[in-house]
Design a protein around this motif. Structure first.
Motif, short mmCIF file in Angstrom:
data_model
loop_
_atom_site.label_atom_id
_atom_site.label_comp_id
_atom_site.label_asym_id
_atom_site.label_seq_id
_atom_site.Cartn_x
_atom_site.Cartn_y
_atom_site.Cartn_z
N VAL A 289 -3.43 -4.09 -3.34
CA VAL A 289 -3.60 -2.64 -3.48
C VAL A 289 -3.24 -1.95 -2.16
CG1 VAL A 289 -5.25 -0.80 -3.97
CG2 VAL A 289 -5.40 -2.97 -5.21
N PRO A 290 -2.39 -0.93 -2.18
CA PRO A 290 -2.09 -0.16 -0.96
C PRO A 290 -3.36 0.49 -0.40
CG PRO A 290 -0.58 0.41 -2.73
CD PRO A 290 -1.66 -0.42 -3.35
N VAL A 291 -3.41 0.62 0.92
CA VAL A 291 -4.62 1.10 1.58
C VAL A 291 -4.34 2.39 2.36
CG1 VAL A 291 -6.28 0.58 3.42
CG2 VAL A 291 -5.62 -1.21 1.79
N VAL A 292 -5.29 3.31 2.29
CA VAL A 292 -5.34 4.46 3.20
C VAL A 292 -6.63 4.32 3.99
CG1 VAL A 292 -5.48 6.96 3.42
CG2 VAL A 292 -4.06 5.95 1.63
N ALA A 293 -6.55 4.35 5.32
CA ALA A 293 -7.73 4.12 6.14
C ALA A 293 -7.62 4.90 7.45
CB ALA A 293 -7.89 2.63 6.43
N HIS A 305 0.85 0.36 9.29
CA HIS A 305 1.21 1.70 8.80
C HIS A 305 2.67 1.75 8.35
CE1 HIS A 305 1.03 6.06 8.51
NE2 HIS A 305 2.16 6.13 9.18
N GLY A 306 2.88 2.21 7.13
CA GLY A 306 4.22 2.31 6.58
C GLY A 306 4.73 1.03 5.96
N ARG A 307 3.89 -0.04 5.96
CA ARG A 307 4.31 -1.29 5.33
C ARG A 307 3.27 -1.81 4.34
NH1 ARG A 307 4.71 -6.89 5.62
NH2 ARG A 307 2.97 -7.06 7.08
N THR A 308 1.98 -1.77 4.72
CA THR A 308 0.93 -2.20 3.79
C THR A 308 0.01 -1.05 3.40
OG1 THR A 308 -0.62 -2.81 5.56
CG2 THR A 308 0.94 -4.51 4.84
N GLY A 309 0.17 0.09 4.04
CA GLY A 309 -0.66 1.25 3.74
C GLY A 309 -0.40 2.36 4.74
N ALA A 335 4.41 0.10 -4.92
CA ALA A 335 4.84 -1.22 -5.40
C ALA A 335 5.27 -2.13 -4.26
CB ALA A 335 5.97 -1.06 -6.40
N ALA A 336 5.70 -1.54 -3.15
CA ALA A 336 6.09 -2.33 -1.98
C ALA A 336 4.88 -2.65 -1.10
CB ALA A 336 7.14 -1.59 -1.17
N TYR A 337 4.01 -1.67 -0.90
CA TYR A 337 2.86 -1.86 -0.02
C TYR A 337 1.90 -2.93 -0.55
CZ TYR A 337 3.79 2.48 2.66
OH TYR A 337 4.32 3.44 3.47
N GLY A 338 1.67 -2.95 -1.85
CA GLY A 338 0.69 -3.88 -2.42
C GLY A 338 1.01 -5.33 -2.12
#
Length: 373
Positions: A289-293, A305-309, A335-338
């Motif tokens: 799941v993509p993350v915002v933190a 940042h910009g790759r996994t979330g 779909a890429a970050y996840g």
């Protein structure tokens, strides 16, 4: 090795300190070592029936205003249990109250101690009383300064410790159950229940307490086509139900049920700025799941940042809302970050991190032996 784990919290408590102490005990048993856990007493007398090793409970009281957290009372049981176990080493998990007594006993008995830093107590002091940061750091310096080694869970935590005069700091992260938390747990039926109109599911998992700043999700609740899901409980739950209109509150969830919820999200949003590690971010990544933190504390090490979330300024509701909106509008980015997040944590199993911890123990024992010689 005979290891005593003195922890401020242990299951059935649900928090990072309790979970890490449990995983440490389990791994030591798997590797043929003999751990003993010392922890605050809880209300349930059968709480330790499934514990991986013996547990000594010390009298405790619930924290005023936050009964889910119990604070140990002064007790001679700590020193007596360490001595009776004939410990080779004492592991202090998130030491602050009970851990101080554990450190004192270890020093008196001449037993090496490893202190694991896990909680930003100075940040909590700011949140709950608006002062007391200096006192918190003085207490932390006292216990960590007496330990043979302090293990910090993230680069940011290590820098904080060193900036406040604590030496002998090494990095030791946290493991994640990559079998339980897996993209395959995604559940279409659950998604239909939580988002009957096909909304984007944005989830928070964790304690509902002031320092977690879950209220920052109010902007995301107002985004069209977005449904916010909140998992957890705590003293802020009633206020958050009013502050987050339209959000689904699922209460405390654990085990396979929690893993199913994680994997069924489209975006995971963490809001708290005081995380020394942030295990839920790692569990979301393991779930694909993509993350915002927040760009603070543990997430700085976890989220690319910009790759996994996306990392956003802490305590900034507009930045959080905009990051969620950007991911909502970009399914190809999600779909890429996840998968990238999943790949980043696949090697961080509790087995690997447990072996790394044992390596720290052995180094400390060798150092003590060399000094004695």
């Amino acid at each position: 090795m005979r290891v005593v784990i003195v922890t401020e919290s242990f299951p059935p408590d649900v928090n990072g300190v309790a979970h890490c102490a449990l995983q440490t005990a389990r791994h030591l048993v798997r590797r043929g070592h003999t751990p003993l856990v010392i922890a605050p007493a809880v209300a349930d007398p059968a709480a330790d029936a499934d514990a991986p090793c013996a547990v000594v409970r010390v009298p405790s009281l619930p924290l005023p205003g936050y009964p889910q957290v119990r604070v140990a009372l002064p007790s001679r049981r700590v020193a007596a249990a360490i001595a009776a176990h004939r410990a080779d080493l004492v592991h202090l998990a998130g030491p602050f109250v009970l851990g101080v007594r554990g450190m004192t006993a270890a020093a008196r008995l001449g037993i090496p101690a490893v202190a694991v830093y896990q909680t930003d107590l100075a940040g909590y002091a700011r949140t709950y009383v608006g002062t007391g940061e200096g006192a918190a750091w003085r207490r932390l310096r006292a216990v960590h300064g007496a330990a043979d080694r302090t293990l910090a869970p993230s680069s940011a935590a290590a820098r904080d410790l060193e900036a406040h005069g604590i030496g002998r700091v090494r990095l030791w992260g946290r493991g994640v159950d990559t079998v339980r938390f897996h993209p395959e747990r995604r559940d279409p039926a659950l998604r239909r229940e939580l988002a009957p109109d096909g909304e984007l599911l944005v989830g928070y998992v964790g304690r509902l307490a002031p320092e977690k700043r879950v209220d920052l999700l109010a902007g995301a609740c107002a985004l069209p086509g977005v449904r916010v899901v909140v998992v957890g409980d705590g003293p802020s739950a009633p206020a958050l139900r009013a502050a987050l209109p339209g959000a689904r509150f699922l209460g405390r969830r654990t085990g396979p049920d929690l893993a199913r919820i994680f994997a069924s999200l489209d975006v995971f949003a963490h809001t708290g700025p005081y995380e020394t590690f942030c295990q839920t971010v790692q569990e979301a990544m393991a779930s694909g799941v993509p993350v915002v933190a927040p760009a603070a504390g543990g997430p700085l090490d976890l989220v690319d940042h910009g790759r996994t979330g996306l990392l956003v300024p802490p305590d900034d509701p507009d930045a959080l809302r905009e990051a969620v909106a950007a991911l909502a509008a970009a399914p190809e980015t999600r779909a890429a970050y996840g998968p990238a997040g999943r790949a980043a944590v696949e090697g961080r199993t509790w087995e690997a991190l447990g072996d790394e911890l044992i390596g720290h123990y052995l180094e400390v024992l060798r150092e003590r032996t060399a000094v004695a010689a």
